[in-house]
Design a protein around this motif. Structure first.
Motif, PDB file in Angstrom:
ATOM      1  N   ALA A 140      34.625  21.296 -17.854  1.00 15.66           N
ATOM      2  CA  ALA A 140      33.957  20.499 -18.881  1.00 15.66           C
ATOM      3  C   ALA A 140      33.201  21.440 -19.800  1.00 15.66           C
ATOM      4  N   GLY A 141      33.249  21.159 -21.071  1.00 20.69           N
ATOM      5  CA  GLY A 141      32.557  22.023 -22.011  1.00 20.69           C
ATOM      6  C   GLY A 141      33.099  21.844 -23.406  1.00 20.69           C
ATOM      7  N   ALA A 142      32.574  22.605 -24.329  1.00 22.00           N
ATOM      8  CA  ALA A 142      32.975  22.522 -25.730  1.00 22.00           C
ATOM      9  C   ALA A 142      34.029  23.582 -26.020  1.00 22.00           C
ATOM     10  N   PRO A 143      35.067  23.249 -26.781  1.00 19.56           N
ATOM     11  CA  PRO A 143      36.065  24.251 -27.143  1.00 19.56           C
ATOM     12  C   PRO A 143      35.517  25.212 -28.186  1.00 19.56           C
ATOM     13  N   LEU A 144      36.230  26.310 -28.343  1.00 16.43           N
ATOM     14  CA  LEU A 144      35.836  27.311 -29.331  1.00 16.43           C
ATOM     15  C   LEU A 144      36.396  26.927 -30.699  1.00 16.43           C
ATOM     16  N   GLY A 145      35.595  27.122 -31.735  1.00 10.69           N
ATOM     17  CA  GLY A 145      36.051  26.870 -33.092  1.00 10.69           C
ATOM     18  C   GLY A 145      36.846  28.045 -33.628  1.00 10.69           C
ATOM     19  N   THR A 146      37.609  27.791 -34.681  1.00  9.85           N
ATOM     20  CA  THR A 146      38.393  28.875 -35.275  1.00  9.85           C
ATOM     21  C   THR A 146      37.549  29.758 -36.192  1.00  9.85           C
ATOM     22  N   SER A 147      36.490  29.219 -36.755  1.00 12.22           N
ATOM     23  CA  SER A 147      35.659  29.986 -37.681  1.00 12.22           C
ATOM     24  C   SER A 147      34.752  30.951 -36.934  1.00 12.22           C
ATOM     25  N   ALA A 148      34.354  31.982 -37.626  1.00  9.80           N
ATOM     26  CA  ALA A 148      33.424  32.943 -37.037  1.00  9.80           C
ATOM     27  C   ALA A 148      32.090  32.262 -36.786  1.00  9.80           C
ATOM     28  N   PRO A 149      31.454  32.579 -35.685  1.00  8.60           N
ATOM     29  CA  PRO A 149      30.151  31.949 -35.417  1.00  8.60           C
ATOM     30  C   PRO A 149      29.127  32.395 -36.444  1.00  8.60           C
ATOM     31  N   PRO A 150      28.152  31.542 -36.741  1.00  2.00           N
ATOM     32  CA  PRO A 150      27.117  31.945 -37.703  1.00  2.00           C
ATOM     33  C   PRO A 150      26.287  33.098 -37.166  1.00  2.00           C
ATOM     34  N   PRO A 151      25.762  33.904 -38.055  1.00  2.00           N
ATOM     35  CA  PRO A 151      24.920  35.012 -37.572  1.00  2.00           C
ATOM     36  C   PRO A 151      23.679  34.472 -36.868  1.00  2.00           C
ATOM     37  N   PRO A 152      23.175  35.206 -35.907  1.00  2.00           N
ATOM     38  CA  PRO A 152      21.986  34.729 -35.184  1.00  2.00           C
ATOM     39  C   PRO A 152      20.794  34.577 -36.122  1.00  2.00           C
ATOM     40  N   LYS A 153      20.053  33.507 -35.879  1.00  2.00           N
ATOM     41  CA  LYS A 153      18.884  33.268 -36.717  1.00  2.00           C
ATOM     42  C   LYS A 153      17.752  34.214 -36.316  1.00  2.00           C
ATOM     43  N   PRO A 154      16.978  34.613 -37.291  1.00  2.00           N
ATOM     44  CA  PRO A 154      15.834  35.476 -36.935  1.00  2.00           C
ATOM     45  C   PRO A 154      14.840  34.716 -36.078  1.00  2.00           C
ATOM     46  N   SER A 155      14.119  35.452 -35.276  1.00  2.00           N
ATOM     47  CA  SER A 155      13.150  34.830 -34.380  1.00  2.00           C
ATOM     48  C   SER A 155      12.104  34.078 -35.182  1.00  2.00           C
ATOM     49  N   SER A 156      11.732  32.886 -34.720  1.00  2.00           N
ATOM     50  CA  SER A 156      10.741  32.067 -35.435  1.00  2.00           C
ATOM     51  C   SER A 156       9.318  32.556 -35.230  1.00  2.00           C
ATOM     52  N   SER A 157       9.106  33.350 -34.197  1.00  2.00           N
ATOM     53  CA  SER A 157       7.741  33.839 -33.935  1.00  2.00           C
ATOM     54  C   SER A 157       7.417  34.953 -34.903  1.00  2.00           C
ATOM     55  N   SER A 158       6.276  34.848 -35.578  1.00  2.00           N
ATOM     56  CA  SER A 158       5.862  35.882 -36.546  1.00  2.00           C
ATOM     57  C   SER A 158       5.233  37.041 -35.799  1.00  2.00           C
ATOM     58  N   PRO A 159       5.398  38.229 -36.357  1.00  2.00           N
ATOM     59  CA  PRO A 159       4.808  39.397 -35.682  1.00  2.00           C
ATOM     60  C   PRO A 159       3.283  39.270 -35.637  1.00  2.00           C
TER      61      PRO A 159
END
Length: 267
Positions: free
Chosen positions: A238-257
């Motif tokens: 059980a699970g989600a299949p893989l899409g054909t498109s490239a995955p989106p780039p990882p989002k920057p961390s929401s925590s501010s320095p």
């Protein structure tokens, strides 16, 4: 005397009848009778031109009856060649392994069609198979590599005379000597029944080359005998299949320095 005259009259009548018959025959021979039609001469027009669609359909009909394991190379412009392995089993189940078939070319997947449904399986490394559609149905566009249709659903389209297609002879692809045919769908639709392309089949009904929007597909060796049925490269999960498109780039961390500590100057 009366008997002699009767005999002369009979001779005269007989002779006159004979002359009438001969005269009628002569008049008929000379065209004096009913016109006689000349013997019919078969037409000697130009020979009928071959029908490209019929020629292609004949090879596709043979292709539908083939069971095999065949390796192909897919060349996409600007990218490294990818390998494609096609298995059409004796029981009509099929599986198409596509190198780089998901996640923008970074993940290898297999599309496998069995009686209970169609599965997408991640391979290299194997991580299980997810059921994504009913048997012999199209996949959702977001997860569909589309290469499997070249060997499955598009064969029925090429055989169906009710589907409007423009078919014409084409130059050989990839150095093959097999006849090639350019196919253009005759309907304008968001999802036409077949992609426009060039398809080359040998006399045994094996696709030896195809140029489609995805790239140039070329047979790389002699097909091997088919198995009785296809096997999945991993367990059903059980699970989600893989899409054909490239995955989106990882989002920057929401925590501010953290703020730099303030330095107070002593006076």
């Amino acid at each position: 005397m009366r008997s002699r005259r009767a005999g002369v009259s009979a001779i005269t009548v007989t002779t006159g009848t004979a002359l009438a018959v001969v005269t009628g025959l002569l008049l008929t021979a000379c065209g004096g009778g009913a016109p006689v039609d000349p013997p019919s001469v078969p037409a000697t027009g130009a020979p009928a031109q071959p029908d490209p669609r019929g020629m292609l359909a004949a090879r596709v009909a043979v292709a539908k009856d083939q069971r095999y394991v065949a390796a192909y190379t897919l060349v996409v412009q600007g990218k490294a060649p990818r390998s494609v392995l096609v298995t059409v089993a004796t029981d009509r189940t099929w599986r198409v392994d596509v190198q780089g078939g998901a996640l923008g070319g970074t993940a290898d997947v297999a599309i496998a069609n069995r009686s209970e449904g169609i599965y997408q399986c991640q391979i290299n490394p194997a991580s299980g198979c997810v059921r994504v559609a009913a048997a012999n149905k199209k996949l959702p566009a977001a997860i569909d590599p589309r290469l499997q249709y070249v060997f499955t659903a598009w064969l029925d389209v090429l055989l169906d005379r009710q589907v409007p297609l423009a078919v014409a002879p084409a130059d050989p692809l990839a150095g093959t000597s097999a006849p090639c045919f350019a196919v253009e769908p005759g309907v304008t639709a968001v999802q036409p029944p077949i992609d426009a392309g060039v398809f080359c089949y040998n006399d045994r009904g094996i696709l030896v080359a195809a140029r489609i929007p995805l790239g140039l597909l070329t047979l790389t060796g002699e097909p091997a005998p088919a198995p009785e049925t296809i096997s999945l490269p991993g367990p059903v999960v059980a699970g989600a299949p893989l899409g054909t498109s490239a995955p989106p780039p990882p989002k920057p961390s929401s925590s501010s320095p953290s703020a730099a500590p303030s330095i107070s100057r002593s006076r």
